[in-house]
Motif scaffolding. Structure first.
Motif, PDB file in Angstrom:
ATOM      1  N   ARG A   2      48.061  35.683  43.777  1.00 54.53           N
ATOM      2  CA  ARG A   2      47.741  35.528  42.555  1.00 54.53           C
ATOM      3  C   ARG A   2      47.499  37.067  41.860  1.00 54.53           C
ATOM      4  O   ARG A   2      47.005  37.867  42.282  1.00 54.53           O
ATOM      5  CB  ARG A   2      46.716  34.722  42.076  1.00 54.53           C
ATOM      6  CG  ARG A   2      45.412  35.099  42.061  1.00 54.53           C
ATOM      7  CD  ARG A   2      44.543  33.820  42.168  1.00 54.53           C
ATOM      8  NE  ARG A   2      43.052  34.308  42.482  1.00 54.53           N
ATOM      9  CZ  ARG A   2      42.325  34.659  41.588  1.00 54.53           C
ATOM     10  NH1 ARG A   2      42.334  34.485  40.067  1.00 54.53           N
ATOM     11  NH2 ARG A   2      40.933  34.798  41.734  1.00 54.53           N
ATOM     12  N   PRO A   3      47.998  37.120  40.644  1.00 56.10           N
ATOM     13  CA  PRO A   3      47.724  38.568  40.034  1.00 56.10           C
ATOM     14  C   PRO A   3      46.038  38.576  39.863  1.00 56.10           C
ATOM     15  O   PRO A   3      45.399  37.447  39.221  1.00 56.10           O
ATOM     16  CB  PRO A   3      48.328  38.544  38.619  1.00 56.10           C
ATOM     17  CG  PRO A   3      48.773  36.973  38.390  1.00 56.10           C
ATOM     18  CD  PRO A   3      48.588  36.272  39.868  1.00 56.10           C
ATOM     19  N   LEU A   4      45.555  39.717  39.855  1.00 55.33           N
ATOM     20  CA  LEU A   4      44.208  39.934  39.380  1.00 55.33           C
ATOM     21  C   LEU A   4      43.868  41.177  38.711  1.00 55.33           C
ATOM     22  O   LEU A   4      44.225  42.184  38.896  1.00 55.33           O
ATOM     23  CB  LEU A   4      43.311  40.455  40.960  1.00 55.33           C
ATOM     24  CG  LEU A   4      43.513  39.218  41.948  1.00 55.33           C
ATOM     25  CD1 LEU A   4      42.928  39.829  43.421  1.00 55.33           C
ATOM     26  CD2 LEU A   4      42.603  37.990  41.634  1.00 55.33           C
ATOM     27  N   THR A   5      43.876  40.635  37.420  1.00 52.85           N
ATOM     28  CA  THR A   5      43.692  41.793  36.445  1.00 52.85           C
ATOM     29  C   THR A   5      42.299  41.850  35.613  1.00 52.85           C
ATOM     30  O   THR A   5      42.216  42.859  34.670  1.00 52.85           O
ATOM     31  CB  THR A   5      44.733  41.565  35.169  1.00 52.85           C
ATOM     32  OG1 THR A   5      44.822  40.152  34.846  1.00 52.85           O
ATOM     33  CG2 THR A   5      46.135  41.680  35.931  1.00 52.85           C
ATOM     34  N   TYR A   6      41.563  40.979  35.671  1.00 50.63           N
ATOM     35  CA  TYR A   6      39.982  40.924  35.336  1.00 50.63           C
ATOM     36  C   TYR A   6      39.090  40.713  36.082  1.00 50.63           C
ATOM     37  O   TYR A   6      39.108  39.906  37.288  1.00 50.63           O
ATOM     38  CB  TYR A   6      39.949  40.004  34.194  1.00 50.63           C
ATOM     39  CG  TYR A   6      40.603  40.333  32.592  1.00 50.63           C
ATOM     40  CD1 TYR A   6      40.047  40.772  31.804  1.00 50.63           C
ATOM     41  CD2 TYR A   6      41.926  39.943  32.532  1.00 50.63           C
ATOM     42  CE1 TYR A   6      40.608  41.180  30.561  1.00 50.63           C
ATOM     43  CE2 TYR A   6      42.533  40.508  31.337  1.00 50.63           C
ATOM     44  CZ  TYR A   6      41.834  40.724  30.262  1.00 50.63           C
ATOM     45  OH  TYR A   6      42.430  41.174  29.193  1.00 50.63           O
ATOM     46  N   ILE A   7      37.916  41.519  35.718  1.00 51.60           N
ATOM     47  CA  ILE A   7      36.624  40.879  36.842  1.00 51.60           C
ATOM     48  C   ILE A   7      35.678  40.339  35.536  1.00 51.60           C
ATOM     49  O   ILE A   7      35.432  40.935  34.600  1.00 51.60           O
ATOM     50  CB  ILE A   7      35.999  42.160  37.224  1.00 51.60           C
ATOM     51  CG1 ILE A   7      37.102  43.001  38.381  1.00 51.60           C
ATOM     52  CG2 ILE A   7      34.741  41.977  37.871  1.00 51.60           C
ATOM     53  CD1 ILE A   7      36.645  44.298  38.861  1.00 51.60           C
ATOM     54  N   ILE A   8      35.381  39.279  35.816  1.00 55.13           N
ATOM     55  CA  ILE A   8      34.054  38.685  35.045  1.00 55.13           C
ATOM     56  C   ILE A   8      32.786  38.609  35.577  1.00 55.13           C
ATOM     57  O   ILE A   8      32.678  38.067  36.683  1.00 55.13           O
ATOM     58  CB  ILE A   8      34.788  37.244  34.651  1.00 55.13           C
ATOM     59  CG1 ILE A   8      36.279  37.384  34.056  1.00 55.13           C
ATOM     60  CG2 ILE A   8      33.799  36.531  33.560  1.00 55.13           C
ATOM     61  CD1 ILE A   8      36.750  36.072  33.446  1.00 55.13           C
ATOM     62  N   VAL A  82      43.534  34.728  36.602  1.00 55.08           N
ATOM     63  CA  VAL A  82      43.718  36.089  36.570  1.00 55.08           C
ATOM     64  C   VAL A  82      42.333  37.040  37.170  1.00 55.08           C
ATOM     65  O   VAL A  82      42.474  38.269  37.225  1.00 55.08           O
ATOM     66  CB  VAL A  82      44.318  37.150  35.650  1.00 55.08           C
ATOM     67  CG1 VAL A  82      45.867  36.403  35.525  1.00 55.08           C
ATOM     68  CG2 VAL A  82      43.883  36.861  34.486  1.00 55.08           C
ATOM     69  N   SER A  83      41.447  36.418  37.192  1.00 50.84           N
ATOM     70  CA  SER A  83      40.140  37.034  37.396  1.00 50.84           C
ATOM     71  C   SER A  83      39.292  36.865  38.612  1.00 50.84           C
ATOM     72  O   SER A  83      39.648  35.954  39.539  1.00 50.84           O
ATOM     73  CB  SER A  83      39.221  36.707  36.218  1.00 50.84           C
ATOM     74  OG  SER A  83      38.783  35.139  36.523  1.00 50.84           O
ATOM     75  N   ILE A  84      38.824  38.036  38.909  1.00 45.68           N
ATOM     76  CA  ILE A  84      37.705  38.119  39.981  1.00 45.68           C
ATOM     77  C   ILE A  84      36.348  37.855  39.490  1.00 45.68           C
ATOM     78  O   ILE A  84      35.971  38.487  38.629  1.00 45.68           O
ATOM     79  CB  ILE A  84      37.550  39.258  40.889  1.00 45.68           C
ATOM     80  CG1 ILE A  84      39.161  39.835  41.288  1.00 45.68           C
ATOM     81  CG2 ILE A  84      36.706  39.356  41.921  1.00 45.68           C
ATOM     82  CD1 ILE A  84      39.306  41.067  41.754  1.00 45.68           C
ATOM     83  N   ALA A  85      35.716  36.661  39.761  1.00 44.24           N
ATOM     84  CA  ALA A  85      34.374  36.297  39.522  1.00 44.24           C
ATOM     85  C   ALA A  85      33.300  37.060  40.270  1.00 44.24           C
ATOM     86  O   ALA A  85      33.207  36.585  41.558  1.00 44.24           O
ATOM     87  CB  ALA A  85      34.130  34.892  39.308  1.00 44.24           C
ATOM     88  N   VAL A  86      32.276  37.739  39.593  1.00 42.58           N
ATOM     89  CA  VAL A  86      31.280  38.336  40.418  1.00 42.58           C
ATOM     90  C   VAL A  86      30.034  37.764  39.765  1.00 42.58           C
ATOM     91  O   VAL A  86      29.839  38.073  38.646  1.00 42.58           O
ATOM     92  CB  VAL A  86      31.264  39.868  40.205  1.00 42.58           C
ATOM     93  CG1 VAL A  86      29.938  40.489  41.043  1.00 42.58           C
ATOM     94  CG2 VAL A  86      32.538  40.445  40.797  1.00 42.58           C
ATOM     95  N   ALA A 104      23.889  48.548  44.007  1.00 43.32           N
ATOM     96  CA  ALA A 104      24.835  47.954  44.993  1.00 43.32           C
ATOM     97  C   ALA A 104      26.158  47.463  44.184  1.00 43.32           C
ATOM     98  O   ALA A 104      27.279  47.434  44.719  1.00 43.32           O
ATOM     99  CB  ALA A 104      24.358  46.781  45.590  1.00 43.32           C
ATOM    100  N   ALA A 105      25.974  47.182  42.979  1.00 43.89           N
ATOM    101  CA  ALA A 105      26.895  46.524  42.019  1.00 43.89           C
ATOM    102  C   ALA A 105      28.115  47.681  41.767  1.00 43.89           C
ATOM    103  O   ALA A 105      29.425  47.372  41.733  1.00 43.89           O
ATOM    104  CB  ALA A 105      26.621  46.207  40.649  1.00 43.89           C
ATOM    105  N   LEU A 106      27.814  48.639  41.687  1.00 42.12           N
ATOM    106  CA  LEU A 106      28.563  49.853  41.065  1.00 42.12           C
ATOM    107  C   LEU A 106      29.732  50.155  42.110  1.00 42.12           C
ATOM    108  O   LEU A 106      30.880  49.987  42.024  1.00 42.12           O
ATOM    109  CB  LEU A 106      27.896  51.177  40.857  1.00 42.12           C
ATOM    110  CG  LEU A 106      27.343  51.280  39.677  1.00 42.12           C
ATOM    111  CD1 LEU A 106      26.510  52.619  39.276  1.00 42.12           C
ATOM    112  CD2 LEU A 106      28.102  51.065  38.212  1.00 42.12           C
ATOM    113  N   SER A 111      35.332  49.539  43.817  1.00 42.20           N
ATOM    114  CA  SER A 111      36.336  49.331  45.051  1.00 42.20           C
ATOM    115  C   SER A 111      37.180  48.221  44.566  1.00 42.20           C
ATOM    116  O   SER A 111      38.324  48.215  44.716  1.00 42.20           O
ATOM    117  CB  SER A 111      35.665  49.071  46.346  1.00 42.20           C
ATOM    118  OG  SER A 111      35.001  47.772  46.043  1.00 42.20           O
ATOM    119  N   LEU A 112      36.786  47.289  43.880  1.00 41.68           N
ATOM    120  CA  LEU A 112      37.605  46.338  43.076  1.00 41.68           C
ATOM    121  C   LEU A 112      38.635  46.596  42.146  1.00 41.68           C
ATOM    122  O   LEU A 112      39.799  46.341  42.097  1.00 41.68           O
ATOM    123  CB  LEU A 112      36.692  44.996  42.582  1.00 41.68           C
ATOM    124  CG  LEU A 112      35.872  44.176  43.580  1.00 41.68           C
ATOM    125  CD1 LEU A 112      35.238  43.222  42.813  1.00 41.68           C
ATOM    126  CD2 LEU A 112      36.858  43.421  44.538  1.00 41.68           C
TER     127      LEU A 112
END
Ligand SMILES: [Zn+2]
Length: 170
Positions: A2-8, A82-86, A104-106, A111-112
């Protein structure tokens, strides 16, 4: 894929661990996944977690939902798609983020962003997600008032940066 265009970005809104026997938050993360699986098991085959990744208080990265699968992480189905949830383990409504967790988050977020060619302005906080019906954000405090979003965004804008020196050199 699927398209991944956001990180939430989220917080767990819990203590960062299950206590003295869980220094890295692994047991807490397992419990979160079990809860989400229980919730979705009947309706979504293979569902693992409302978050794709988590960052523990000591900087350990945990995996949850496979990236190829939607994680129901916010109340907006268009963004869920469209999101990657962290998820950051902890409650940043009441505590500050430990330096090891921030550090560690940076590289994880960098990389994402790089791998999926996501623009930095598309790294958003859960509370910035517009409500599907009203278009107005702010129906949740997630990831908490003390979440270091200003510093994190500044660091992500600065390639390879994140230390005070790297920011000052610009
Ligand atoms: Zn959230």
């Amino acid at each position: 894929m699927r398209p991944l265009t956001y990180i939430i970005l989220h917080h767990s809104a819990t203590d960062a661990t299950l206590g003295a026997g869980d220094p890295e938050g692994a047991a807490l993360w397992a419990a979160i996944k079990r809860n989400h699986q229980r919730h979705w098991a009947a309706s979504v085959k293979g569902y693992i977690c409302d978050y794709h990744l988590a960052v523990g208080p000591t900087g350990v990265i945990f995996t949850g939902q496979p990236l190829a699968m939607v994680a129901f992480n916010c109340g907006n189905s268009r963004l869920n798609a469209v999101s990657i949830a962290v998820c950051f383990l902890g409650n940043f409504q009441v505590t500050r983020m430990p330096p090891a967790q921030y550090a560690a988050a940076l590289p994880l977020l960098r990389s994402l962003l790089e791998k999926h060619e996501i623009a930095v302005p598309h790294v958003i906080l859960h509370r910035e997600v517009p409500d599907e019906k009203t278009g107005i954000p702010g129906f949740t405090a997630c990831p908490g008032r003390w979440f270091p979003s200003v510093a994190m965004r500044a660091a992500l804008q600065c390639p390879g940066g994140g230390s005070p020196h790297a920011v000052m050199a610009r």
